[in-house]
Design a protein around this motif. Sequence first.
Motif, PDB file in Angstrom:
ATOM      1  N   ALA A 189      -6.158   4.797   3.066  1.00  0.00           N
ATOM      2  CA  ALA A 189      -6.203   5.775   4.154  1.00  0.00           C
ATOM      3  C   ALA A 189      -5.702   5.049   5.392  1.00  0.00           C
ATOM      4  CB  ALA A 189      -7.632   6.248   4.356  1.00  0.00           C
ATOM      5  N   LEU A 190      -4.724   5.648   6.055  1.00  0.00           N
ATOM      6  CA  LEU A 190      -4.196   5.093   7.307  1.00  0.00           C
ATOM      7  C   LEU A 190      -4.740   5.958   8.431  1.00  0.00           C
ATOM      8  CD1 LEU A 190      -2.183   3.444   9.097  1.00  0.00           C
ATOM      9  CD2 LEU A 190      -0.433   5.080   8.417  1.00  0.00           C
ATOM     10  N   THR A 191      -5.543   5.379   9.303  1.00  0.00           N
ATOM     11  CA  THR A 191      -6.145   6.181  10.382  1.00  0.00           C
ATOM     12  C   THR A 191      -5.761   5.605  11.739  1.00  0.00           C
ATOM     13  OG1 THR A 191      -8.149   4.842  10.252  1.00  0.00           O
ATOM     14  CG2 THR A 191      -8.144   6.916   9.026  1.00  0.00           C
ATOM     15  N   ARG A 192      -5.831   6.476  12.724  1.00  0.00           N
ATOM     16  CA  ARG A 192      -5.492   6.054  14.084  1.00  0.00           C
ATOM     17  C   ARG A 192      -6.462   6.730  15.045  1.00  0.00           C
ATOM     18  NH1 ARG A 192       0.318   6.727  17.194  1.00  0.00           N
ATOM     19  NH2 ARG A 192      -0.455   5.929  19.170  1.00  0.00           N
ATOM     20  N   GLU A 193      -7.122   5.909  15.835  1.00  0.00           N
ATOM     21  CA  GLU A 193      -7.987   6.448  16.900  1.00  0.00           C
ATOM     22  C   GLU A 193      -7.544   5.823  18.193  1.00  0.00           C
ATOM     23  OE1 GLU A 193     -12.215   6.000  16.312  1.00  0.00           O
ATOM     24  OE2 GLU A 193     -12.006   6.633  14.224  1.00  0.00           O
ATOM     25  N   GLY A 194      -6.897   6.587  19.044  1.00  0.00           N
ATOM     26  CA  GLY A 194      -6.352   6.023  20.272  1.00  0.00           C
ATOM     27  C   GLY A 194      -5.353   4.945  19.923  1.00  0.00           C
ATOM     28  N   LYS A 195      -5.582   3.730  20.390  1.00  0.00           N
ATOM     29  CA  LYS A 195      -4.656   2.635  20.133  1.00  0.00           C
ATOM     30  C   LYS A 195      -5.091   1.778  18.946  1.00  0.00           C
ATOM     31  CE  LYS A 195      -1.568   3.397  23.209  1.00  0.00           C
ATOM     32  NZ  LYS A 195      -0.194   3.703  22.794  1.00  0.00           N
ATOM     33  N   ARG A 196      -6.135   2.190  18.258  1.00  0.00           N
ATOM     34  CA  ARG A 196      -6.613   1.388  17.127  1.00  0.00           C
ATOM     35  C   ARG A 196      -6.184   2.036  15.812  1.00  0.00           C
ATOM     36  NH1 ARG A 196      -9.554  -2.941  15.833  1.00  0.00           N
ATOM     37  NH2 ARG A 196      -9.882  -3.520  17.994  1.00  0.00           N
TER      38      ARG A 196
ATOM     39  N   TRP B 201       0.821  -1.217   0.000  1.00  0.00           N
ATOM     40  CA  TRP B 201       0.000   0.000   0.000  1.00  0.00           C
ATOM     41  C   TRP B 201       0.849   1.259   0.000  1.00  0.00           C
ATOM     42  CZ3 TRP B 201       1.080   2.612   4.539  1.00  0.00           C
ATOM     43  CH2 TRP B 201       1.433   1.859   5.677  1.00  0.00           C
ATOM     44  N   LYS B 202       0.215   2.335  -0.445  1.00  0.00           N
ATOM     45  CA  LYS B 202       0.852   3.641  -0.411  1.00  0.00           C
ATOM     46  C   LYS B 202      -0.197   4.653   0.044  1.00  0.00           C
ATOM     47  CE  LYS B 202       0.154   4.651  -5.370  1.00  0.00           C
ATOM     48  NZ  LYS B 202      -0.909   3.721  -5.612  1.00  0.00           N
ATOM     49  N   LEU B 203       0.285   5.795   0.482  1.00  0.00           N
ATOM     50  CA  LEU B 203      -0.638   6.783   1.034  1.00  0.00           C
ATOM     51  C   LEU B 203      -1.007   7.854   0.010  1.00  0.00           C
ATOM     52  CD1 LEU B 203       1.133   7.068   4.481  1.00  0.00           C
ATOM     53  CD2 LEU B 203      -1.037   5.925   4.011  1.00  0.00           C
ATOM     54  N   ASP B 204      -0.087   8.117  -0.901  1.00  0.00           N
ATOM     55  CA  ASP B 204      -0.315   9.152  -1.902  1.00  0.00           C
ATOM     56  C   ASP B 204      -0.636   8.465  -3.224  1.00  0.00           C
ATOM     57  OD1 ASP B 204       0.228  10.954  -4.065  1.00  0.00           O
ATOM     58  OD2 ASP B 204       1.260  12.258  -2.621  1.00  0.00           O
ATOM     59  N   PRO B 205      -1.758   8.804  -3.867  1.00  0.00           N
ATOM     60  CA  PRO B 205      -2.121   8.058  -5.076  1.00  0.00           C
ATOM     61  C   PRO B 205      -1.151   8.256  -6.236  1.00  0.00           C
ATOM     62  CG  PRO B 205      -3.627   9.906  -4.732  1.00  0.00           C
ATOM     63  CD  PRO B 205      -2.747   9.832  -3.522  1.00  0.00           C
TER      64      PRO B 205
ATOM     65  N   ASP C 169      -9.736  -4.037   4.027  1.00  0.00           N
ATOM     66  CA  ASP C 169      -9.802  -3.392   5.347  1.00  0.00           C
ATOM     67  C   ASP C 169      -8.907  -4.128   6.335  1.00  0.00           C
ATOM     68  OD1 ASP C 169     -11.683  -1.589   4.541  1.00  0.00           O
ATOM     69  OD2 ASP C 169     -13.352  -2.409   5.733  1.00  0.00           O
ATOM     70  N   VAL C 170      -8.212  -3.354   7.157  1.00  0.00           N
ATOM     71  CA  VAL C 170      -7.451  -3.927   8.266  1.00  0.00           C
ATOM     72  C   VAL C 170      -7.712  -3.064   9.479  1.00  0.00           C
ATOM     73  CG1 VAL C 170      -5.196  -4.650   9.132  1.00  0.00           C
ATOM     74  CG2 VAL C 170      -5.603  -4.603   6.674  1.00  0.00           C
TER      75      VAL C 170
END
Length: 972
Positions: free
Chosen positions: A844-851, A827-831, A916-917
């Motif tokens: 899209a790499l997202t982070r909510e707290g520890k998830r 995967w890459k973040l920039d298309p 999805d991960v």
Amino acid sequence: METTKRNPRVSAAKPATEARGETYYPGPSAIDLAAFPPKERWDDWVELDSRAWPKRVERRYMLVPTTCFNCESACGLLAYVDKESLEIRKFEGNPEHPGSRGRLCAKGPATLNQVYDPHRILHPLKRSAGRGEGKWQRVSWDEALDDIAGRIRRAIQEDRRNEVVYHVGRPGEDGYTERVLAAWGLDGHNSHTNICSSNGRAGYHYWMGLDRPSPDYANADVIVLISAHLESGHYFNPHAQRIIEAKKRGAKIIVFDVRLSNTATHADYWVSPYPGTEPAILLAIARHLIHHRLYDREFVRRWWNWLEYMRVKHPDREPTFESFEHELARLYESYTFEFAAEESGIDAKTIAELADVVSRARTRLATHSWRSAAAGNLGGWQVSRTLFLLNALLGAIGTEGGTHPNVANKFVPRPIHVPAHPQVWNDLNWPAEYPLAMNEMSMLLPHLLKDGRGRLEVYFSRVYNPVWTNPDGFTWIEALTDETLVGLHVALTPTWSETAYFADYVLPMGLASERHDLHSYETHDAQWLGFRQPVLRAARERLGQPAPADTREINPGEVWEENEFWIELSWRIDPDGTMGIRRYFESKKSPGTKLAVDEYYGFLFENSIPGLPERAAKEGLKPLEYMRRYGSFEVKRKIAALHEEDVPASELDDVRVDALGRVYTKTAKPAGANIVPLPTPDPDAEGRRLVGIEIDGQILRGFPTPSGRLEFYSSTLDRWGWPEYALPTYIRSHIHPQRLEPGQMALVPTFRLPVQIHTRSANAKWLDEIAHTNPLWMHSQDAARLGVATGELVRVETEIGYFVIKAWVTEGIRPGVVACSHHMGRWKLDPHRHGQRQMMATVALTREGKRFALRRKAGVEPHDSADADTRRIWWTDAGVHQNVAFPVHPDPISGMHCWHQAVRVRRAEAGDSYGDVSVDVEKAHEVYRRWLEITRPAARVSPDGTRRPYWLLRPLKPSREAYRLPVAGASP
Ligand code: SF4
């Protein structure tokens, strides 16, 4: 008898080389390939230009050898350099290369794609915003080098040596960079091995003091592969071609693999046991050999350390061989065919048949285990230990058609400078909980940093992509984005990777045709050297042009090679030589000046390789010129059993022989000979070193183990806290059915795809077109139970999260087990920038707290670039990143990550999307702590106050003093 058909277009006269007993052309290869361009015509080879068809347009080429860098095999490549434009037009096999003999797998020719990849990194880059934000600016090599060198210099001067770590994935060379780190005085070598082969190695190491097998497949009668070796195993192409030769001769092939791999389709016996139960089957075969006295009694009597075993474990019994045989039968009595069948799910009759086939091999049993089952399971190192038990019983070690220790089939020459062992011990790489780890505990690095066990001032990642390749990649992202933990991250890489996104510098390094490296691998029963080189440099030299100042002059953009990079960096760390570093990077011919690669390799080829100077002289060449022209050299063929070699009288002085037959002498040479495995260098109380073993009145070399023999009984495991595993045995895996919770299945996530190779092959368009997806293999019975059809989405739940993937329903896997290849999910973040656009999805790499979570924004698409083929991309898939959803599972003995997972598989939920991960890194840290609890730390089990048995191998070995455990309360 098998006959070989010759190519009718060429003369049937025996080629001159064949008449000399050599197996290579000119003319048709003496093996079974069609004609190669004869090496006499490599300066001017003419072919028709296929693109000009139907016109007949001739192209003239110079053929320049190098070696492939896409897997460890280092097969010989021939670059076809267009004489008009000096461009590389294609890569084919080098028939002069003794390992690969002109053949390649698909990944070899695809080197061309990598060289002309429109998305490759061509200039040094420095991040221009927060780490991981994807903003980069070009910098000069000078700026990058000065910054990195300054930080390393300060770390060394301020005695923060353990803050500099070099972390390598595919080394592609034999020891160059270890010596760089030793010259800097660091214990800073970190490898990927504990996610790869630590378990495979450990099983061999405890037997023979060497951590790799070298099967003589071509001459075997029976071949046992615990892997998908013919399509993707270790030393894949060189091994595969020799396995097929044996098959053509009538050898039987037994393949253990939970999947019906391409390899299994070529086998006489495809064995698909429940994962992790392979040792139960192997021990049942061993029991059959023991019970029916089918083993080689004389070999066992001479070479096993049975006497030591009897003396230590049964001191009350008469230590005779007959008494040991009695004990041996008793030890394995419970491993019946029925027991193995119960454990593995393989029918007892089939196991009995396998045992019969193996027993008939006698000394022609070639066996191999590397990743596969060994890499998957808790205690998986017993897979290779019990497999090698079969060789040890039949005496099929160091024999024609048997299995050799790797040193027999490998040649490591002495380089121009050899720095001393570093005086420090780095607990971040070798934590005290794992005194017997086969290699660095690199997968734990982010957890150890998070636990406050240290920090890194400079962290090099090189041809390594832990964010994607390792388990638990989000924890890597957590650590790499925390500048209090990692001061500077330098990614040395030819191509973008998920890890390079979290670097401070991305420095472009050369591909297979753009760099120098030397290697020698145990591909068959011979010793050879392969020489990787920048082919355009060699081509220009042949044209009489002067050598460039360094490889940046001839490589694309500002791409450099690592040899020269490390020399330059070392000079900048120690510019005036006062730190004692620079001397290892200086010319010998002209002291005080910088060492050049020509001198480095020229010295080595002239002084350290028997036969090469003479062979070169026959052609009127210097050794370096010879290697630049042919790319490889065979040092020796048909190596005898090294352990049976006599120790020469010149090495015997003031000899002492102990009660176990170990021979000590004051004149024993320290390790360094190239073809002889020297026993452990531990000196006795009077300073004598172990030089060999006395057997029946003869002093022989033996094996480099503490006993000097094959260690059926490991005194090391016994004395270092693991007596229950001191003999070859069966350890139930962490995914054994008894350990699964209701509803869980075993996931086998370890298999390779034949045409991909981790991060490196994503920038090869031909390979991406062939293989670009990794569906979940699932037996039709499981699919029916779950109500899933091929192509439908399933959710795979691990201990720390889940991933969403497509199912592939097949009969080619054991029911109750699912499997997924680890080669996909890039995967890459920039298309549009900073990544492959033919093999990396945009996420899209997202982070909510520890998830942490990944969600796919776009798949692969056709696009404009300098390569017109990128408009022809027809596939959209790039697979799913499964490894990131696994926690670390370090085996408490070998340190290997036990890859198999206990998972729940169910239909995807509404709202789930392909790829999805989702992972909770807090849970990942909890799992790390749980596995830490099952270790037996050095402070608790060390029998001699050291951190680790000194005789065990380490890639970069510190001084003996550094092995001492710190005394509580003493200042460091
Ligand atoms: S087996 Fe294939 S990838 Fe590996 S070195 Fe040989 S050609 Fe390259």
